[in-house]
Motif scaffolding. Structure first.
Motif, PDB file in Angstrom:
ATOM      1  N   PRO A 215       1.907  31.257-101.192  1.00 43.77           N
ATOM      2  CA  PRO A 215       0.912  32.318-101.437  1.00 43.77           C
ATOM      3  C   PRO A 215      -0.346  31.739-102.068  1.00 43.77           C
ATOM      4  CG  PRO A 215       2.640  32.378-103.093  1.00 43.77           C
ATOM      5  CD  PRO A 215       3.040  31.338-102.105  1.00 43.77           C
ATOM      6  N   VAL A 216      -1.443  32.430-101.814  1.00 46.50           N
ATOM      7  CA  VAL A 216      -2.744  31.989-102.326  1.00 46.50           C
ATOM      8  C   VAL A 216      -3.385  33.127-103.093  1.00 46.50           C
ATOM      9  CG1 VAL A 216      -5.096  31.362-101.672  1.00 46.50           C
ATOM     10  CG2 VAL A 216      -3.173  30.352-100.467  1.00 46.50           C
ATOM     11  N   GLU A 217      -3.966  32.782-104.245  1.00 42.11           N
ATOM     12  CA  GLU A 217      -4.788  33.755-104.963  1.00 42.11           C
ATOM     13  C   GLU A 217      -6.017  33.034-105.502  1.00 42.11           C
ATOM     14  OE1 GLU A 217      -3.883  35.567-108.981  1.00 42.11           O
ATOM     15  OE2 GLU A 217      -3.896  37.405-107.769  1.00 42.11           O
ATOM     16  N   LEU A 218      -7.170  33.427-104.990  1.00 44.77           N
ATOM     17  CA  LEU A 218      -8.438  32.875-105.464  1.00 44.77           C
ATOM     18  C   LEU A 218      -9.038  33.891-106.424  1.00 44.77           C
ATOM     19  CD1 LEU A 218      -9.482  31.810-101.933  1.00 44.77           C
ATOM     20  CD2 LEU A 218      -9.259  30.211-103.794  1.00 44.77           C
ATOM     21  N   LYS A 219      -9.271  33.438-107.647  1.00 49.20           N
ATOM     22  CA  LYS A 219      -9.685  34.370-108.686  1.00 49.20           C
ATOM     23  C   LYS A 219     -11.199  34.585-108.713  1.00 49.20           C
ATOM     24  CE  LYS A 219      -5.858  33.935-111.944  1.00 49.20           C
ATOM     25  NZ  LYS A 219      -4.880  33.570-110.943  1.00 49.20           N
ATOM     26  N   CYS A 220     -11.557  35.820-109.011  1.00 51.83           N
ATOM     27  CA  CYS A 220     -12.969  36.180-109.150  1.00 51.83           C
ATOM     28  C   CYS A 220     -13.083  37.270-110.206  1.00 51.83           C
ATOM     29  CB  CYS A 220     -13.530  36.682-107.819  1.00 51.83           C
ATOM     30  SG  CYS A 220     -15.206  37.355-107.948  1.00 51.83           S
ATOM     31  N   ASN A 221     -13.929  37.035-111.188  1.00 53.03           N
ATOM     32  CA  ASN A 221     -14.252  38.057-112.182  1.00 53.03           C
ATOM     33  C   ASN A 221     -15.757  38.273-112.191  1.00 53.03           C
ATOM     34  OD1 ASN A 221     -11.560  36.739-113.369  1.00 53.03           O
ATOM     35  ND2 ASN A 221     -11.761  38.843-114.095  1.00 53.03           N
ATOM     36  N   TYR A 222     -16.154  39.473-112.473  1.00 49.01           N
ATOM     37  CA  TYR A 222     -17.582  39.766-112.449  1.00 49.01           C
ATOM     38  C   TYR A 222     -18.004  40.466-113.739  1.00 49.01           C
ATOM     39  CZ  TYR A 222     -16.257  44.558-111.259  1.00 49.01           C
ATOM     40  OH  TYR A 222     -15.708  45.821-111.274  1.00 49.01           O
ATOM     41  N   SER A 223     -19.299  40.391-113.965  1.00 40.79           N
ATOM     42  CA  SER A 223     -19.898  41.066-115.107  1.00 40.79           C
ATOM     43  C   SER A 223     -21.082  41.865-114.590  1.00 40.79           C
ATOM     44  CB  SER A 223     -20.348  40.032-116.132  1.00 40.79           C
ATOM     45  OG  SER A 223     -21.095  40.629-117.157  1.00 40.79           O
TER      46      SER A 223
ATOM     47  N   SER B 292     -12.256  42.474-111.810  1.00 40.79           N
ATOM     48  CA  SER B 292     -11.821  41.356-110.973  1.00 40.79           C
ATOM     49  C   SER B 292     -11.803  41.754-109.500  1.00 40.79           C
ATOM     50  CB  SER B 292     -10.425  40.888-111.394  1.00 40.79           C
ATOM     51  OG  SER B 292      -9.456  41.884-111.094  1.00 40.79           O
ATOM     52  N   PHE B 293     -11.869  40.749-108.669  1.00 38.09           N
ATOM     53  CA  PHE B 293     -11.834  40.960-107.208  1.00 38.09           C
ATOM     54  C   PHE B 293     -11.170  39.721-106.615  1.00 38.09           C
ATOM     55  CE2 PHE B 293     -12.766  43.064-103.432  1.00 38.09           C
ATOM     56  CZ  PHE B 293     -13.532  42.310-102.546  1.00 38.09           C
ATOM     57  N   HIS B 294      -9.918  39.536-106.937  1.00 39.48           N
ATOM     58  CA  HIS B 294      -9.196  38.336-106.509  1.00 39.48           C
ATOM     59  C   HIS B 294      -8.855  38.402-105.020  1.00 39.48           C
ATOM     60  CE1 HIS B 294      -9.157  37.631-110.684  1.00 39.48           C
ATOM     61  NE2 HIS B 294      -8.022  38.231-110.997  1.00 39.48           N
ATOM     62  N   LEU B 295      -8.927  37.257-104.370  1.00 37.89           N
ATOM     63  CA  LEU B 295      -8.624  37.156-102.939  1.00 37.89           C
ATOM     64  C   LEU B 295      -7.203  36.627-102.776  1.00 37.89           C
ATOM     65  CD1 LEU B 295      -9.895  37.312-100.031  1.00 37.89           C
ATOM     66  CD2 LEU B 295     -10.411  34.880-100.303  1.00 37.89           C
ATOM     67  N   LYS B 296      -6.423  37.315-101.948  1.00 38.42           N
ATOM     68  CA  LYS B 296      -5.014  36.948-101.821  1.00 38.42           C
ATOM     69  C   LYS B 296      -4.593  36.822-100.368  1.00 38.42           C
ATOM     70  CE  LYS B 296      -3.890  39.585-105.988  1.00 38.42           C
ATOM     71  NZ  LYS B 296      -3.101  40.677-106.573  1.00 38.42           N
TER      72      LYS B 296
END
Lengths: 112, 112
Positions: free
Chosen positions: B18-26, B69-73
């Motif tokens: 499995p893959v999870e690419l993390k993304c957090n925003y402000s 967050s807007f993580h890609l999975k």
């Protein structure tokens, strides 16, 4: 072939020179952009034009001057090139109120 | 301040993992979030956007406003998924421009 095309793809020049990068899109979009990608792959917006009108001008040195002769073209002229200008410059286009940008292949500028 | 953070510069996984690419925003308002991908020797292109709520190439991303967050999975990584992935934010609201703010990118390497 519908796309965003930019020329040249590679540009090697000396410090102090002036150079231009051209961009054209045939997607019928009304908004065009220049992004700079530095050596760490960080993409940062420089300029955006909508129907030939400048709408975004991030804190870019005055040595950078965009020109949009019509809504299908956005050129970038850089005066007095510096070492720190070395980067990949991406042109992109979109319809104004969508977030989908279509990118060119990039122009790699190397300042020696 | 508007900011997109991708904490991992490189993510290496084996095929089928499995893959999870993390993304957090402000961002203080209600943004629109995107994932863009750049495969080797290809131009940057849109992978998916949160308002579409669709799966593209097996990838999904859910906007979590509480965690910003807007993580890609993807449940099972494929070798052809190897690429540079950028999370991006577009401010929304009356008169908002198409200013896409990119994260620093995560290079996904899928090992055979």
């Amino acid at each position: 072939d519908t796309a965003v095309s930019q020329t040249p793809k590679y540009l090697v020049t000396q410090m102090g020179n002036d150079k231009s990068i051209k961009c054209e899109q045939n997607l019928g979009h009304d908004t065009m952009y220049w992004y700079k990608q530095d050596s760490k792959k960080f993409l940062k917006i420089m300029f955006s034009y909508n129907n030939k009108e400048l709408i975004i001008n991030e804190t870019v040195p005055n040595r950078f001057s965009p020109k949009s002769p019509d809504k299908a073209h956005l050129n970038l002229h850089i005066n007095s090139l510096e070492l720190g200008d070395s980067a990949v410059y991406f042109c992109a286009s979109s319809l104004r109120h969508t977030g989908e940008l279509f990118f060119g292949e990039g122009s790699r500028l190397t300042v020696l | 301040a508007q900011r997109v953070t991708q904490p991992e510069k490189l993510l290496s996984v084996f095929k089928g993992a499995p893959v999870e690419l993390k993304c957090n925003y402000s961002y203080s308002g209600s943004p629109e979030l995107f994932w863009y991908v750049q495969y080797s020797r290809q131009r940057l292109q849109l992978l998916l956007r949160h308002i579409s709520r669709e799966s593209i190439k097996g990838f999904t991303a859910d906007l979590n406003k509480g965690e910003t967050s807007f993580h890609l999975k993807k449940p099972f990584a494929q070798e052809e998924d190897s690429a540079m992935y950028y999370c991006a934010l577009s401010p929304r609201g009356g008169g908002a421009t198409n200013k896409l703010i990119f994260g620093t990118g995560t290079l996904l390497a899928v090992q055979p």
